[in-house]
Scaffold this active site. Structure first.
Site, PDB file in Angstrom:
ATOM      1  N   TYR A  79     -34.851 -63.288 -32.855  1.00 41.94           N
ATOM      2  CA  TYR A  79     -33.692 -62.688 -33.522  1.00 41.94           C
ATOM      3  C   TYR A  79     -32.446 -63.528 -33.306  1.00 41.94           C
ATOM      4  O   TYR A  79     -32.229 -64.064 -32.219  1.00 41.94           O
ATOM      5  CB  TYR A  79     -33.401 -61.301 -32.943  1.00 41.94           C
ATOM      6  CG  TYR A  79     -34.326 -60.204 -33.396  1.00 41.94           C
ATOM      7  CD1 TYR A  79     -34.115 -59.560 -34.609  1.00 41.94           C
ATOM      8  CD2 TYR A  79     -35.379 -59.794 -32.604  1.00 41.94           C
ATOM      9  CE1 TYR A  79     -34.946 -58.526 -35.014  1.00 41.94           C
ATOM     10  CE2 TYR A  79     -36.216 -58.769 -32.994  1.00 41.94           C
ATOM     11  CZ  TYR A  79     -35.991 -58.132 -34.205  1.00 41.94           C
ATOM     12  OH  TYR A  79     -36.813 -57.111 -34.599  1.00 41.94           O
ATOM     13  N   TYR A 112     -43.384 -60.661 -31.747  1.00 43.19           N
ATOM     14  CA  TYR A 112     -42.722 -61.175 -30.546  1.00 43.19           C
ATOM     15  C   TYR A 112     -43.001 -60.249 -29.365  1.00 43.19           C
ATOM     16  O   TYR A 112     -43.270 -59.063 -29.534  1.00 43.19           O
ATOM     17  CB  TYR A 112     -41.212 -61.336 -30.767  1.00 43.19           C
ATOM     18  CG  TYR A 112     -40.491 -60.065 -31.132  1.00 43.19           C
ATOM     19  CD1 TYR A 112     -40.024 -59.183 -30.153  1.00 43.19           C
ATOM     20  CD2 TYR A 112     -40.269 -59.741 -32.468  1.00 43.19           C
ATOM     21  CE1 TYR A 112     -39.374 -58.020 -30.494  1.00 43.19           C
ATOM     22  CE2 TYR A 112     -39.620 -58.570 -32.809  1.00 43.19           C
ATOM     23  CZ  TYR A 112     -39.172 -57.712 -31.824  1.00 43.19           C
ATOM     24  OH  TYR A 112     -38.545 -56.555 -32.166  1.00 43.19           O
ATOM     25  N   HIS A 123     -42.298 -56.837 -38.226  1.00 44.18           N
ATOM     26  CA  HIS A 123     -41.647 -55.677 -38.850  1.00 44.18           C
ATOM     27  C   HIS A 123     -40.263 -56.042 -39.354  1.00 44.18           C
ATOM     28  O   HIS A 123     -39.639 -57.002 -38.884  1.00 44.18           O
ATOM     29  CB  HIS A 123     -41.533 -54.517 -37.855  1.00 44.18           C
ATOM     30  CG  HIS A 123     -40.676 -54.828 -36.664  1.00 44.18           C
ATOM     31  ND1 HIS A 123     -41.157 -55.517 -35.578  1.00 44.18           N
ATOM     32  CD2 HIS A 123     -39.369 -54.582 -36.400  1.00 44.18           C
ATOM     33  CE1 HIS A 123     -40.182 -55.671 -34.689  1.00 44.18           C
ATOM     34  NE2 HIS A 123     -39.071 -55.122 -35.160  1.00 44.18           N
TER      35      HIS A 123
END
Lengths: 210, 245
Positions: free
Chosen positions: B111, B150, B163
Site C-alpha cells: 500500500y 500480502y 482485495h
C-alpha cells in the site's frame, strides 16, 4: 409454496482496515492525488451559524486510544435543515453547506477534531423536536461494520431532556455518553466541545442500530 | 436529475445476523474494538434517512482510472483489470448519482501508506485509490491493476486475499457502507479471518467478484463484475406520517 420474496441482500460489511486513508484521505496516507479531498471543510465561512469546534478521541476496551480511526460527520444546518431532498425544507438549507465531514485521528496522539457550525433542532418522530445533534459514523481496523452514534451538546440540557432518542436509552446514566461536554476553560472565541467515544467497557458509548 | 423514482422514507432494517458481528476473535484487533453492550435500535428519523449529496464538481473524470490517475512515467506494473458493476438497493432499484470510492494495494501487495512497511516495493506509477459517481442507472466503472496478496500481523502466517476496499454512500446516512471485493478463484479467501467474520457462506460469496470476459478488452485488460447492494427503502402505503417523522 408461496410466491418467492425476491429481495436482494445488503452487501456484507468488511473492516475499513488500517489503510482507509489511502481511499478516503490520501493526504494523510502520505500522497497527493486528487484535485480536492472531500469532507475537510464542513462549514465554509459563508455558512450562517455559531462556529464550534469538537475534539475527542476513540478509546478501546483496554483503555488505549485508537490512532487509526476515521469518523464521518453528518448534521443539519443552524436552522435544523438537512441539505438533502428527503428533508421537506431542504430548499431553504444554508447555501454552501453540505452537512458532511470526514475526520481522522492523529497517528501519534489519536486526537481528532473538526470545526463546524452548531446544528439547530431537527423535527423528530411524531412531530417531537430532537435536540441539536450530530450523527457520527466510525470505522477503523478491527471494526467489522461502521459504528453509528450521535453527539449532543452539554449546553442544551433542556432540549436534551426531552429528546426522543436520548429518552429511548433505558439507563439514564448511559445517556451522558452521547453528550459532548463544553470546555468552559477554553480561551478560543468559538465554543469547544469534548467528545470521547468508548468502544467497550464501563462507560461504553451508546451505539445506534439505525 | 434521476430517471428512477425513489420512494421516500426510512430504510429496511439492517440484518445484523447477515452482517459481521462486532466481536470476531479470530480477527484479533476486533477483540478490544468491539462494543459489548446491545446497540440502541433506532427507527430512522430525518437524521438517518438523509445523507450527503455529491456531484461531478466534487471529482475529476480521471479519478476512476487507477492506471492513469497517479502515473508519472508509465502505466503501473500489474495485471490490468476493469472493475465494474452497479449499486442497487435491496429492492433491485438502482442507486444513481452516489459516490463510490476504492483503495487497494499495488500488484505486489504494497500500500502507498506511511504506515505500511511490507517489503514489496511501492510502484511509482500507482497511487492505489479512485472514486466515481454512479450514473442514472447505478452503474460504475474503475480501471486498475489486480492487487497482490500480502501478509498481515494476526496469526504468524496470515495473508490477505487480493482485495479492493470499496466505500459507498447511497442516498441516506444509514446506507453508508464500507466493504471489500475479492476475486473469483482465490484460495486465500477461505483462510482469511477477516473474510470469516461473515458466518453465512452466501454472504462471503456476495463479496467475490466473478471474472467477466464479456467486459474484458481484447489485447488490453481483463474484467471483474461486482454489484454493491445497499439497504432498501420502505414504501409508505397506508401510513400516517406526521411531519418530520
Amino acid at each position: 409454496m408461496p410466491q418467492p420474496l425476491k429481495y436482494l441482500r445488503e452487501s456484507p460489511s468488511q473492516t475499513a482496515g488500517p489503510y482507509v486513508h489511502i481511499g478516503l484521505a490520501p493526504g494523510a496516507a502520505g500522497f497527493d492525488i486528487y484535485r480536492q479531498e472531500l469532507g475537510h471543510d464542513m462549514a465554509p465561512a459563508s455558512v450562517p451559524g455559531e462556529r464550534i469546534r469538537v475534539e475527542g478521541c476513540v478509546i478501546d476496551g483496554m483503555g488505549a486510544i485508537v490512532k487509526d480511526v476515521l469518523i464521518e460527520v453528518w448534521q443539519a444546518d443552524a436552522a435544523g435543515i438537512y441539505p438533502h431532498p428527503e428533508d421537506p425544507r431542504h430548499t431553504k438549507a444554508a447555501p454552501g453547506f453540505r452537512g458532511w465531514g470526514r475526520v481522522i485521528s492523529d497517528f501519534e496522539t489519536g486526537l481528532w477534531a473538526f470545526d463546524t457550525i452548531k446544528p439547530g433542532p431537527v423535527p423528530g418522530p411524531n412531530g417531537q423536536m430532537m435536540a441539536p445533534h450530530i450523527s457520527l459514523w466510525i470505522v477503523s481496523r478491527g471494526i467489522n461494520i461502521g459504528l453509528s452514534t450521535r453527539l449532543y451538546f452539554s449546553d442544551e440540557a433542556a432540549a436534551n431532556a426531552t429528546d426522543p432518542v436520548l429518552n429511548l436509552i433505558e439507563q439514564p446514566e448511559r445517556r451522558t455518553t452521547l453528550i459532548a461536554q463544553r470546555d468552559t476553560t477554553a480561551t478560543a472565541p468559538e465554543p469547544l466541545y469534548r467528545f470521547d467515544i468508548r468502544l467497550q467497557g464501563a462507560d461504553e458509548t451508546v451505539f445506534l442500530d439505525i | 436529475m434521476t430517471q428512477t423514482p425513489r420512494p421516500p422514507a426510512e430504510f429496511f432494517q439492517r440484518d445484523r445476523t447477515w452482517q459481521p458481528r462486532a466481536l470476531t476473535p479470530d480477527y484479533k484487533t476486533s477483540v478490544a474494538r468491539s462494543p459489548n453492550l446491545p446497540m440502541l435500535s433506532l427507527r430512522g428519523t430525518l437524521s438517518e434517512i438523509t445523507g450527503p449529496v455529491f456531484g461531478h464538481n466534487d471529482i475529476d473524470p480521471l479519478d476512476n482510472d487507477l492506471l492513469r490517475n497517479y502515473a508519472k512515467t508509465s502505466d503501473p506494473i500489474g495485471e490490468r483489470i476493469i472493475v465494474h458493476g452497479r449499486v442497487l438497493d435491496e429492492t433491485a432499484r438502482p442507486v444513481p448519482h452516489t459516490l463510490v470510492e476504492i483503495w487497494q494495494a499495488n500488484a505486489g501487495g504494497r500500500y502507498r501508506h506511511r504506515k505500511d512497511s511490507y517489503l514489496a516495493p511501492i510502484d511509482p506509477n500507482f497511487g492505489g485509490c479512485g472514486r466515481t459517481i454512479t450514473d442514472e442507472n447505478g452503474f460504475y466503472t474503475f480501471r486498475t491493476v489486480k492487487p497482490g496478496a500480502y501478509p498481515w500481523r494476526n496469526w504468524v502466517n496470515n495473508w490477505r486475499p487480493a482485495h479492493i476496499h470499496i466505500s459507498v454512500f447511497g442516498s441516506g446516512f444509514s446506507q453508508r457502507l464500507i466493504t471489500q471485493m475479492y476475486f473469483e478463484g482465490d484460495p486465500l479467501i477461505a483462510k482469511c479471518p477477516i473474510v470469516n467474520s461473515l458466518t453465512d457462506p452466501a454472504a462471503i460469496d456476495q463479496l467475490i467478484a466473478p471474472l467477466d470476459m464479456n467486459a474484458a478488452v481484447p489485447l488490453d485488460c481483463l474484467a471483474y463484475k461486482f454489484d454493491i447492494i445497499l439497504r432498501g427503502r420502505r414504501s409508505t402505503f397506508f401510513e400516517n406520517r406526521p411531519e418530520g417523522n
